[in-house]
Design an enzyme around this catalytic site. Sequence first.
Site, mmCIF file in Angstrom:
data_model
loop_
_atom_site.group_PDB
_atom_site.id
_atom_site.type_symbol
_atom_site.label_atom_id
_atom_site.label_comp_id
_atom_site.label_asym_id
_atom_site.label_seq_id
_atom_site.Cartn_x
_atom_site.Cartn_y
_atom_site.Cartn_z
ATOM 1 N N LYS A 1 -92.445 45.185 55.111
ATOM 2 C CA LYS A 1 -91.908 46.550 54.640
ATOM 3 C C LYS A 1 -92.896 47.130 54.230
ATOM 4 O O LYS A 1 -92.934 47.448 52.955
ATOM 5 C CB LYS A 1 -90.630 45.817 53.659
ATOM 6 C CG LYS A 1 -89.637 47.096 53.428
ATOM 7 C CD LYS A 1 -88.269 46.454 52.466
ATOM 8 C CE LYS A 1 -87.636 47.691 51.930
ATOM 9 N NZ LYS A 1 -86.886 48.502 52.979
HETATM 10 N N1 PPE Z 1 -84.230 48.393 58.162
HETATM 11 C C1 PPE Z 1 -85.017 49.085 57.165
HETATM 12 C C2 PPE Z 1 -86.110 50.136 58.185
HETATM 13 C C3 PPE Z 1 -84.783 49.283 56.086
HETATM 14 O O1 PPE Z 1 -85.604 50.269 55.242
HETATM 15 C C4 PPE Z 1 -84.075 48.685 55.359
HETATM 16 C C5 PPE Z 1 -83.957 48.758 53.923
HETATM 17 C C6 PPE Z 1 -83.072 47.855 56.213
HETATM 18 C C7 PPE Z 1 -83.391 47.765 57.747
HETATM 19 C C8 PPE Z 1 -82.197 46.604 55.409
HETATM 20 O O2 PPE Z 1 -82.675 45.668 54.693
HETATM 21 P P1 PPE Z 1 -82.148 44.803 53.604
HETATM 22 O O3 PPE Z 1 -82.169 45.951 52.211
HETATM 23 O O4 PPE Z 1 -83.180 43.816 53.228
HETATM 24 O O5 PPE Z 1 -80.774 44.493 53.941
HETATM 25 N N2 PPE Z 1 -83.964 49.875 53.371
HETATM 26 C C9 PPE Z 1 -84.161 50.007 51.861
HETATM 27 C C10 PPE Z 1 -84.736 51.262 51.465
HETATM 28 C C11 PPE Z 1 -83.968 52.624 51.810
HETATM 29 C C12 PPE Z 1 -84.773 53.770 51.379
HETATM 30 O O6 PPE Z 1 -84.191 54.940 51.647
HETATM 31 O O7 PPE Z 1 -85.645 53.761 50.474
HETATM 32 C C13 PPE Z 1 -83.170 49.816 50.985
HETATM 33 O O8 PPE Z 1 -81.811 49.821 51.535
HETATM 34 O O9 PPE Z 1 -83.006 49.617 50.131
#
Ligand code: PPE
Length: 289
Positions: free
Chosen positions: A159
């Site tokens: 990430k």
């Molecule tokens: N894909 C991406 C690209 C992503 O950024 C997130 C979280 C997810 C999937 C889902 O992952 P999880 O939160 O572990 O279930 N995105 C984070 C950032 C958003 C932002 O705008 O900054 C979040 O949801 O916190």
Amino acid sequence: MALQKTKYIWMNGEFVEWDSAKIHVLSHVVHYGSSWFEGIRAYKTPKGTAVFRLKEHMQRLAKSVKIYRGQLPYEVSELIESTKELIRKNELESCYIRPVAYRGYEDLGVYPLNCPIDISIATWHWGVYLGKEALEQGVDVCVSSWQRLHNNSLPSISKAGGNYLNSQLIRMEAIQNGYTEGIGLDHNGNVSEGSGENMFFVIDGVIYTPGMDSSILEGITRSSTITIAKQLGYEVKEISIPRSILYTADEIFFTGTAVEITPVRSVDRIKVGDGKAGPITKSIQKAFY
Ligand code: PPE
């Protein structure tokens, strides 16, 4: 939507006042996108404030950094304790938590290993991510003209801040064309994920989600969703999803820390199911909360 300040930000082991939490403009991260972050939520519960899967988030952060030949300057256990302490100090009952590790100030040039890895954790209130009615009504999304990252260019399981330049292209295009979110396809033209969330599909009662080979972030909400769906008795398959499924699935929903579980009601102006949250989406949403 301006950030709502809280009192302290934890920076490299110290609780620093929000307005003083600064870095130097010649820090490596500013020039080359060398950061890794997490998004975590803390919820108010009858037993007090509880952080959702804090350990898994901090472990993912450590892995994100490891891919880039770095190491966090603190143990996962120390980051967990610091996060809890920060929430207490900021007197928050529920909040969004943003740990960010980054290559700091020392040297410049692409080669990063002479720069330290610094880390900070911030907390603030972050309400409904994709708009007020999104959780109930669902959102209108489009397929982006931008593709997700190939795993051999930028590994999506890390990430990394730099990955989010791709997310920004997807999100800006979607919003300027009147949609709430954009969906990125992978390098094979299959569905990958939204700019900041994973995707799930319901077809004839079976649940599908793109696998690790589709340039997705291995979402923690995604893994909770898979567990919940199985507990509710649904079959869940991780599989390549052709673009056309976006237009024919019975139900589609996003998962992520910020979006939680948000139904998708149309893709490229084609209605998903009846154009509102479907029954399986609703049952998973309910169990999640
Ligand atoms: N894909 C991406 C690209 C992503 O950024 C997130 C979280 C997810 C999937 C889902 O992952 P999880 O939160 O572990 O279930 N995105 C984070 C950032 C958003 C932002 O705008 O900054 C979040 O949801 O916190």
